[in-house]
Enzyme design. Structure first.
Site, PDB file in Angstrom:
ATOM      1  N   THR A 199      96.363 121.046 -37.388  1.00  0.00           N
ATOM      2  CA  THR A 199      95.333 121.505 -36.554  1.00  0.00           C
ATOM      3  C   THR A 199      95.532 120.286 -35.473  1.00  0.00           C
ATOM      4  O   THR A 199      95.724 118.991 -35.632  1.00  0.00           O
ATOM      5  CB  THR A 199      93.951 121.381 -37.180  1.00  0.00           C
ATOM      6  OG1 THR A 199      93.995 122.046 -38.340  1.00  0.00           O
ATOM      7  CG2 THR A 199      92.805 121.311 -36.438  1.00  0.00           C
ATOM      8  N   CYS A 287     104.899  97.124 -26.540  1.00  0.00           N
ATOM      9  CA  CYS A 287     104.895  97.935 -27.586  1.00  0.00           C
ATOM     10  C   CYS A 287     105.477  97.387 -28.769  1.00  0.00           C
ATOM     11  O   CYS A 287     105.447  97.753 -30.094  1.00  0.00           O
ATOM     12  CB  CYS A 287     105.211  99.432 -27.445  1.00  0.00           C
ATOM     13  SG  CYS A 287     106.632  99.466 -26.297  1.00  0.00           S
TER      14      CYS A 287
END
Ligand code: PLP
Length: 348
Positions: A199, A287
């Site tokens: 989903t 990051c």
């Protein structure tokens, strides 16, 4: 809602909406893309080699679903751009060894230096021998134009949070609808045309779409706003610390990124001192900060580990202003004086 976002993300990069596959991050999209099982309508034989530049983000450097032995590096030049001569040589070398279906991965702009890569030239070289080109374009949107046809990218990765959308959404975009990844990473239901089961994060995807639409409208204005600020920042840096090195200075770079080092100055101390002055910068790639590791990007460009350990990255955004630059440069005068005092004393 998802289909509207798909249209918005597709328009940003000049693709068809049906060719956008949403994923949970650009890292996941890179992993999905780097697969030997990329098929086209008339060629279902597995891709037999992955060639990647030495400066890719770690999510590409990990090699996706390719075996280590099937991966080759493409070096970069001292200014941080991929060496196209080396790319052509490596492709003819592998072709001579019977490898005719390589996948090549070259990023659009490097996340540490901001250096923009010669992607469309690389695409011509790759396509000439029947290879496919994947482009990690995470750093591009909002800063430079990103058009899949101009770039010649067959597969292109985007990240929502790098273009002003929410974190935790990415996309893999295909240039041709017959390009099919036969071994999706996440298998199960038929979401995303079977390319990414599960989903969807509807709210995240909607935010990604809205941010993409905004960036599509405004990136040129933002670029024109940021580039002169970046130039002023670099001129000021050099006026205060003349031996500062701006990495990739000779190459075309993103308008918002400056990676620099001053010999003798450690990045961690500079980052903390600037933080105390109210200025948030990062040591190397944001990051990967938190991991104490020297930069593979600067190593690939030929810089020593000692200098690379001093690399500080300053990033601007569309809200950055003249007074922010002035604030940074004033802080830099004090910070650099304090941090270099020790090293000058030692040298004397
Ligand atoms: N590729 C590049 C060039 C990046 O700069 C980053 C993150 O900084 C990624 C991939 C990973 O993106 P995400 O955080 O969406 O997984």
């Amino acid at each position: 809602v998802i289909e509207q976002a798909r249209e918005q993300v597709a328009s940003l990069v000049g693709a068809a909406a049906s060719d956008v596959v949403f994923a949970a991050s650009a890292t996941e999209a890179n992993m999905l893309a780097l697969s030997p099982a990329i098929e086209t309508a008339d060629d279902k034989t597995p891709r037999d080699r992955l060639l990647m530049s030495a400066i890719e983000h770690t999510s590409v450097r990990s090699g996706g679903r390719f075996a280590r032995a099937a991966i080759d590096d493409i070096p970069v030049l001292g200014d941080g751009r991929v060496d196209l001569v080396a790319l052509a040589e490596k492709l003819s070398e592998v072709a001579a060894a019977g490898i005719r279906r390589p996948l090549v991965s070259i990023m659009l702009a490097n996340n540490e230096t901001g250096v923009v890569q010669p992607v469309s030239e690389a695409a011509r070289i790759v396509h000439e021998i029947g290879g496919l080109l994947h482009v990690d374009a995470v750093q591009g949107p909002g800063r430079i134009g990103v058009d899949m046809a101009v770039l010649g990218a067959d597969l292109l990765t985007l990240s929502s949070h790098k273009l002003g959308g929410p974190k935790g959404v990415g996309a893999l975009v295909r240039r041709r609808s017959d390009l099919h990844i036969a071994d999706p990473l996440v298998r199960g239901g038929g979401q995303e045309r079977g390319m990414r089961a599960g989903t969807e994060d509807v709210a995240g995807i909607a935010g990604f779409g809205a941010a993409a639409a905004e960036v599509h409208r405004n990136w040129e204005v933002e670029r024109q706003h940021m580039a002169p600020l970046r130039d002023r920042l670099e001129a000021g840096l050099k006026a205060t610390t003349p031996d500062a090195i701006v990495f990739g200075e000779g190459a075309e770079r993103l308008p918002n990124t400056t990676l620099f080092a001053v010999p003798g100055m450690k990045a961690e101390t500079a980052v903390i001192a600037l933080d105390l002055a109210g200025i948030a910068v990062s040591s190397g790639a944001a990051c990967s900060s938190g991991k104490v590791q020297s930069s593979h990007v600067l190593a690939a460009m030929g810089f020593s580990p000692a200098l690379a350990r001093g690399a500080v990255r300053v990033s601007l955004g569309r809200d950055s202003s003249d007074s922010d630059i002035e604030g940074f440069l004033n802080a830099w005068i004090k910070v650099s004086e304090a941090l270099l005092k020790g090293t000058k004393g030692m040298a004397a």
